[in-house]
Write an enzyme that holds these catalytic residues in place. Structure first.
Site, PDB file in Angstrom:
ATOM      1  N   GLU A   1      -6.398  -4.629  10.306  1.00  0.00           N
ATOM      2  CA  GLU A   1      -5.393  -3.598  10.578  1.00  0.00           C
ATOM      3  C   GLU A   1      -5.813  -2.782  11.801  1.00  0.00           C
ATOM      4  OE1 GLU A   1      -2.968  -2.447   6.849  1.00  0.00           O
ATOM      5  OE2 GLU A   1      -4.762  -1.217   6.882  1.00  0.00           O
TER       6      GLU A   1
ATOM      7  N   GLU B   1      -7.466   5.046   7.155  1.00  0.00           N
ATOM      8  CA  GLU B   1      -7.208   6.444   6.769  1.00  0.00           C
ATOM      9  C   GLU B   1      -8.354   7.000   5.924  1.00  0.00           C
ATOM     10  OE1 GLU B   1      -3.270   5.756   5.206  1.00  0.00           O
ATOM     11  OE2 GLU B   1      -2.547   5.432   7.255  1.00  0.00           O
TER      12      GLU B   1
ATOM     13  N   GLY C   1       1.586   2.423  11.022  1.00  0.00           N
ATOM     14  CA  GLY C   1       2.616   3.462  11.037  1.00  0.00           C
ATOM     15  C   GLY C   1       3.227   3.747  12.400  1.00  0.00           C
TER      16      GLY C   1
ATOM     17  N   SER D   1       2.424  -1.786  10.527  1.00  0.00           N
ATOM     18  CA  SER D   1       3.846  -1.802  10.908  1.00  0.00           C
ATOM     19  C   SER D   1       4.571  -3.111  10.595  1.00  0.00           C
ATOM     20  CB  SER D   1       4.010  -1.467  12.398  1.00  0.00           C
ATOM     21  OG  SER D   1       3.588  -0.145  12.644  1.00  0.00           O
TER      22      SER D   1
ATOM     23  N   HIS E   1     -10.002   1.176   4.343  1.00  0.00           N
ATOM     24  CA  HIS E   1      -8.751   1.475   5.061  1.00  0.00           C
ATOM     25  C   HIS E   1      -9.034   2.529   6.130  1.00  0.00           C
ATOM     26  CE1 HIS E   1      -4.737   2.818   6.031  1.00  0.00           C
ATOM     27  NE2 HIS E   1      -4.306   1.675   5.518  1.00  0.00           N
TER      28      HIS E   1
ATOM     29  N   LYS F   1       0.034   4.253  -0.357  1.00  0.00           N
ATOM     30  CA  LYS F   1      -0.641   5.451   0.165  1.00  0.00           C
ATOM     31  C   LYS F   1      -0.406   6.627  -0.784  1.00  0.00           C
ATOM     32  CE  LYS F   1      -0.256   3.495   4.702  1.00  0.00           C
ATOM     33  NZ  LYS F   1      -0.453   3.659   6.110  1.00  0.00           N
TER      34      LYS F   1
ATOM     35  N   ASN G   1       0.866  -1.180   0.000  1.00  0.00           N
ATOM     36  CA  ASN G   1       0.000   0.000   0.000  1.00  0.00           C
ATOM     37  C   ASN G   1       0.906   1.235   0.000  1.00  0.00           C
ATOM     38  OD1 ASN G   1      -1.805   2.042   0.458  1.00  0.00           O
ATOM     39  ND2 ASN G   1      -2.383   1.391   2.521  1.00  0.00           N
TER      40      ASN G   1
HETATM   41  P1  PGA Z   1       2.173   0.552   7.700  1.00  0.00           P
HETATM   42  O1  PGA Z   1       0.792   0.757   6.938  1.00  0.00           O
HETATM   43  O2  PGA Z   1       2.748  -0.759   7.253  1.00  0.00           O
HETATM   44  O3  PGA Z   1       3.017   1.720   7.288  1.00  0.00           O
HETATM   45  O4  PGA Z   1       1.876   0.541   9.165  1.00  0.00           O
HETATM   46  C1  PGA Z   1      -0.100  -0.301   6.719  1.00  0.00           C
HETATM   47  C2  PGA Z   1      -1.362   0.200   6.078  1.00  0.00           C
HETATM   48  O5  PGA Z   1      -1.792   1.323   6.409  1.00  0.00           O
HETATM   49  O6  PGA Z   1      -1.966  -0.477   5.233  1.00  0.00           O
END
Ligand code: PGA
Length: 245
Positions: A169, A102, A175, A206, A100, A13, A11
């Site tokens: 998640e 976000e 993150g 993460s 997701h 982003k 991903n």
């Molecule tokens: P991350 O993000 O691995 O940077 O924690 C995962 C995600 O948001 O899908």
């Protein structure tokens, strides 16, 4: 270390431009010669601006492309600034990440996510359906309740779930460098698999080459949704290698 079929979903982003496509060369080369390549599925979810050039670059590699969101209406219409699932398919996407955290934070409700999942599957996209609790919900011991709601409403009236993967998640793990305790993660994944029969459940939040051995010791995970570490080809390849070495 595992011998299971696993998904590795990148991903990106809101990162990446034309030049970042060069970073895929390493991954393509690695995948071609990887002995366990029939065990893995790699899917890149870049920003929409890169879906078309990336799908050209990955043509005939058996590495796939997905988007990170779509509009709920699969038909075109006067929706300034949006892209629907049919357009993503037309641009070369085979998958779409929906729900997701976000995107949920910017207003997507469970009901809207349900509409998006329906529209995406109608257009022929496979869905990576994200669910997860916030830190406050975890502290209040509401994780199962929250996941139950997200699943119940998110998958409402979707009989055919063949092309849906769930990515668990926890919002607090994204993150942050923190991952759930292995025993908690095992239990939560089991809970999701009991709620939704015959579904693949991935973990995201993460994931890195440093904690992948620990994650791989949890044997009910079907793959990973990887944010930060997926933008660095070496780290991404390391995660895959360590899963099968
Ligand atoms: P991350 O993000 O691995 O940077 O924690 C995962 C995600 O948001 O899908």
């Amino acid at each position: 270390m595992t011998n299971k079929y696993m998904y590795f979903i990148a991903n990106w982003k809101m990162f990446g431009g034309k030049n970042s496509l060069n970073s895929l060369d390493k991954v393509i080369k690695f995948f071609k010669s990887f002995k366990k390549k029939n065990f893995i599925k790699i899917i890149y979810c870049p920003p929409n601006t890169l879906i078309n050039p990336m799908s050209h670059k990955l043509k005939n590699t058996r590495i796939f492309v997905g988007s990170q969101n779509c509009h709920e209406n699969e038909k075109s219409g006067p929706f300034t600034g949006f892209v629907n699932s049919a357009m993503l398919k037309d641009a070369g996407a085979k998958y779409v990440i929906l729900g997701h955290s976000e995107v949920r934070q910017s207003g997507d409700s469970n009901k809207l996510i349900n509409q998006k999942i329906k529209s995406a599957t109608k257009s022929g996209l496979s869905v990576i359906f994200c669910i997860g609790e916030t830190i406050q919900e975890k502290r209040k011991r509401m994780t199962k309740k929250v996941l139950d709601q997200q699943i119940k409403i998110g998958l409402r009236k979707i009989g055919n779930r063949k092309n849906i993967l769930i990515a668990y998640e926890p919002v607090w793990a994204i993150g942050s460098g923190i991952i759930p305790k292995p025993s908690d993660l095992f239990q939560t994944i089991n809970f999701i698999k009991k709620k939704v029969k015959n579904i693949k459940v991935l973990y995201g939040g993460s994931v890195s080459s440093k904690n992948i051995d620990q994650l791989n010791s949890i044997n009910n995970i079907d793959g990973y949704l990887i944010g930060g570490a997926s933008q660095d080809s070496k780290k991404f390849i390391d995660i895959i290698k360590k899963t099968y070495n």
